[in-house]
Design an enzyme around this catalytic site. Structure first.
Site, mmCIF file in Angstrom:
data_model
loop_
_atom_site.group_PDB
_atom_site.id
_atom_site.type_symbol
_atom_site.label_atom_id
_atom_site.label_comp_id
_atom_site.label_asym_id
_atom_site.label_seq_id
_atom_site.Cartn_x
_atom_site.Cartn_y
_atom_site.Cartn_z
ATOM 1 N N SER A 272 51.413 62.767 6.301
ATOM 2 C CA SER A 272 51.495 61.273 6.315
ATOM 3 C C SER A 272 52.927 60.912 6.418
ATOM 4 O O SER A 272 53.124 59.749 6.592
ATOM 5 C CB SER A 272 50.791 60.537 5.281
ATOM 6 O OG SER A 272 51.372 61.175 3.923
ATOM 7 N N HIS B 162 35.042 21.244 25.472
ATOM 8 C CA HIS B 162 34.385 21.981 26.609
ATOM 9 C C HIS B 162 35.337 22.196 27.533
ATOM 10 O O HIS B 162 34.702 22.390 28.918
ATOM 11 C CB HIS B 162 32.956 21.510 27.001
ATOM 12 C CG HIS B 162 32.136 20.869 25.824
ATOM 13 N ND1 HIS B 162 31.133 21.744 25.059
ATOM 14 C CD2 HIS B 162 32.244 19.794 25.192
ATOM 15 C CE1 HIS B 162 30.653 21.057 24.358
ATOM 16 N NE2 HIS B 162 31.242 19.965 23.985
ATOM 17 N N SER C 37 56.088 39.327 39.385
ATOM 18 C CA SER C 37 55.109 40.067 39.970
ATOM 19 C C SER C 37 55.751 41.011 40.647
ATOM 20 O O SER C 37 56.818 40.579 41.429
ATOM 21 C CB SER C 37 53.954 39.234 40.545
ATOM 22 O OG SER C 37 53.461 40.349 41.692
ATOM 23 N N LYS D 82 55.662 34.541 41.838
ATOM 24 C CA LYS D 82 55.169 34.347 40.497
ATOM 25 C C LYS D 82 55.803 34.338 39.564
ATOM 26 O O LYS D 82 56.907 34.981 39.342
ATOM 27 C CB LYS D 82 54.068 35.807 40.575
ATOM 28 C CG LYS D 82 52.980 35.702 41.477
ATOM 29 C CD LYS D 82 51.886 35.129 40.945
ATOM 30 C CE LYS D 82 51.021 35.667 39.921
ATOM 31 N NZ LYS D 82 49.917 35.090 39.408
ATOM 32 N N GLU E 247 50.334 36.315 26.831
ATOM 33 C CA GLU E 247 49.187 37.389 27.364
ATOM 34 C C GLU E 247 49.143 38.411 26.078
ATOM 35 O O GLU E 247 47.948 38.981 25.819
ATOM 36 C CB GLU E 247 49.134 37.550 28.732
ATOM 37 C CG GLU E 247 48.676 36.349 29.522
ATOM 38 C CD GLU E 247 49.030 36.790 31.027
ATOM 39 O OE1 GLU E 247 48.985 37.854 31.456
ATOM 40 O OE2 GLU E 247 49.681 35.954 31.948
HETATM 41 N N1 ARG Z 1 49.965 61.143 1.177
HETATM 42 C C1 ARG Z 1 48.855 60.755 0.395
HETATM 43 C C2 ARG Z 1 48.452 59.348 0.654
HETATM 44 O O1 ARG Z 1 49.167 58.639 1.430
HETATM 45 C C3 ARG Z 1 49.551 60.642 -1.005
HETATM 46 C C4 ARG Z 1 48.460 60.797 -2.006
HETATM 47 C C5 ARG Z 1 47.967 62.094 -2.105
HETATM 48 N N2 ARG Z 1 47.126 62.599 -3.090
HETATM 49 C C6 ARG Z 1 46.277 63.655 -3.002
HETATM 50 N N3 ARG Z 1 45.602 63.649 -4.116
HETATM 51 N N4 ARG Z 1 46.253 64.557 -2.005
HETATM 52 O O2 ARG Z 1 47.337 58.960 0.395
#
Ligand code: ARG
Length: 481
Positions: free
Chosen positions: A35, A171, A292, A298, A305
């Site tokens: 992550s 309306h 455009s 245009k 939008e």
């Molecule tokens: N990167 C994980 C998250 O965003 C952190 C927590 C991970 N915990 C675990 N038990 N694997 O949720």
């Protein structure tokens, strides 16, 4: 690939003890589980959480004062390095999965054993829940200041163009006359509700998860109140299980963003109509229009939008987050890692929409001449005339009928507006409906025409002169401090 360890890069500290291969052994798994690519923006919150945790560990005697100093210095250096190097900080290692592990690993590299003690009585589960809450608190504040900027832009426009008389629509049919300022107060009111949602969120967001550990807490003598005090997100949470497995504050946050986005989208839809040749009520600044590729003439309201279009993505983030959480019983599951994608995406989208909207509002002009041209069309003063009859003792339902008849007659005669009818016409319509002559006096003409109607509204929050002036001065004094 060698067995028994990670081959993709830095080994994860907690996989040392495992006999088999960890997820670090397959680059595909490394990329799948990480992550870091989106949670590194939490680094300041992670370091703030770690600093508070370390101070608590030292206060309860789980680490020494000297170890605390080493940890604090190390974390300070890491923060300064990331501030300076951003994405290219060498400590960002995808194989370590996330921001928490990258910072901890860098600290261990710098400090050795003191760094290895930082995770005492803590898990990534309470760590990430805390980081997210710290981030949410800050994000609410930064959205609120964007709302203030937007309100200033609306108030500025209201001061300049607010007294222009325009038609209102229900309306998409001409309804009653209003001031441009009446419409602007409507947007200010709607965006103010959005502001209030973020204010209310601070309460939902309260409760410090740090000290909850992985799920059940810890047997070590930690002092969660000490940590909570330092972090400013309220007292320790009453349940370690709930603290690590719920994302309610994040969902409320994205809901508040979705409502903001909906309001922005409604505003955009309204002004997209106004800017069309058919309406011609407003003119956007050239910086906020596009051309455009084929049609040379245009001038398109693409910013508006896109504000309207991006609302769809924010709704998507809300649905995604709700859906992610619905399957989680108690305790952390890795599903929860997906929360941040949606929280951050929704925030970034809405923050940038608020910014562009502020610019558009601050630079838009209402075109009085063009609005005026059509003000006599559509019998905008018909309700006003019915109200005049009420002042002459006619029951409103009857007055409604009389004016309906009058509008019909006016059209039959080929007249464009009620004020072109004679007093006899008015009284004839009254007599036809009510069987009584001379209901109207010559003062009836003072009730006709959009300009006069907007002067007469007196109900609270009206979209005419009194309502606008009262709300405008309330907004002016509110924004003055
Ligand atoms: N990167 C994980 C998250 O965003 C952190 C927590 C991970 N915990 C675990 N038990 N694997 O949720």
């Amino acid at each position: 690939m060698p067995s028994g360890g990670s081959s993709a890069g830095t080994p994860k500290p907690w996989e040392h003890a495992k006999s088999g291969q960890g997820s670090g052994s397959d680059p595909l798994a490394v990329r799948f589980v990480e992550s870091l690519s989106y949670d590194k923006r939490l680094y300041k919150h992670d370091i703030a959480g770690s600093t508070a945790h370390a101070r608590m560990l030292s206060a309860v005697g789980l680490i020494t004062q000297a170890e605390l100093q080493t940890i604090e210095q190390g974390l300070g250096e890491i923060e300064a390095e990331i501030d300076a190097q951003g994405e290219s900080w060498p400590g960002w290692k995808t194989e370590l999965e996330d921001v928490h592990m990258c910072i901890e690993a860098a600290l261990i590299e710098k400090t050795g054993d003191p760094g290895r003690k930082l995770h005492t009585g803590r898990s990534r589960n309470d760590q990430v829940a805390t980081d997210l809450k710290l981030w949410l608190k800050e994000a609410c504040g930064s959205l609120q200041s964007r709302f203030d900027g937007l309100s200033r832009a609306f108030v500025g426009l209201a001061q300049r163009d607010g007294r222009i008389v325009m038609p209102s629509y229900t309306h998409m049919q001409r309804a009653q006359p209003i001031l441009v300022g009446g419409e602007l107060i409507a947007w200010l009111t709607a965006f103010d509700r959005c502001w209030v949602r973020f204010e209310a969120l601070q309460k939902v967001n309260e409760g410090c998860p740090l000290g909850s550990g992985a799920i059940a807490g810890t047997g070590l003598p930690v002092d969660s109140a000490h940590t909570a005090e330092a972090l400013g997100i309220g007292a320790p949470t009453p349940s370690s299980i709930d603290a690590t497995s719920s994302r309610d504050a994040a969902i409320d946050f994205v809901y508040a963003l979705a409502m903001t986005s909906m309001t922005l989208s409604r505003w955009a839809a309204q002004w997209i109509s106004y800017v069309s040749t058919e309406f011609g009520f407003i003119e956007l600044d050239g910086r906020y229009t596009t051309g455009s590729s084929m049609m040379p003439q245009k001038v398109n309201p693409d910013m508006l939008e896109l504000v309207r279009g991006r609302c769809g993505g924010v709704y998507g983030d809300l649905m995604a987050l709700l859906t992610i959480c619905k399957g989680i019983g108690l305790g952390y599951y890795r599903d929860l890692q997906e929360d941040k994608r949606h929280v951050f995406n929704a925030f970034d989208t809405v923050a940038s929409c608020l910014e562009i909207t502020t610019k558009v509002v601050a630079t838009t002009r209402f075109i009085e001449g063009k609005i005026n041209e059509g003000l006599d069309r559509g019998f905008l003063d018909a309700t006003g005339l019915a109200e005049y009859l009420v002042t002459r003792g006619v029951p409103f339902r009857t007055a409604h009928q009389i004016v309906g008849r009058l509008v019909g007659r006016c059209q039959e005669k080929g007249l464009s507006k009620l004020s072109l009818m004679t007093l006899d016409d008015f009284n004839q319509a009254c007599a036809d409906t009510r069987g009584r002559l001379e209901t109207c006096g010559p003062d009836v003409y003072q009730w006709l025409g959009a300009e006069q109607v907007v002067q007469r509204y007196r109900s609270h929050g009206n979209a005419g002169v009194t309502g606008f002036e009262q709300q405008l001065s309330a907004w002016q004094s509110r924004l003055a401090h």
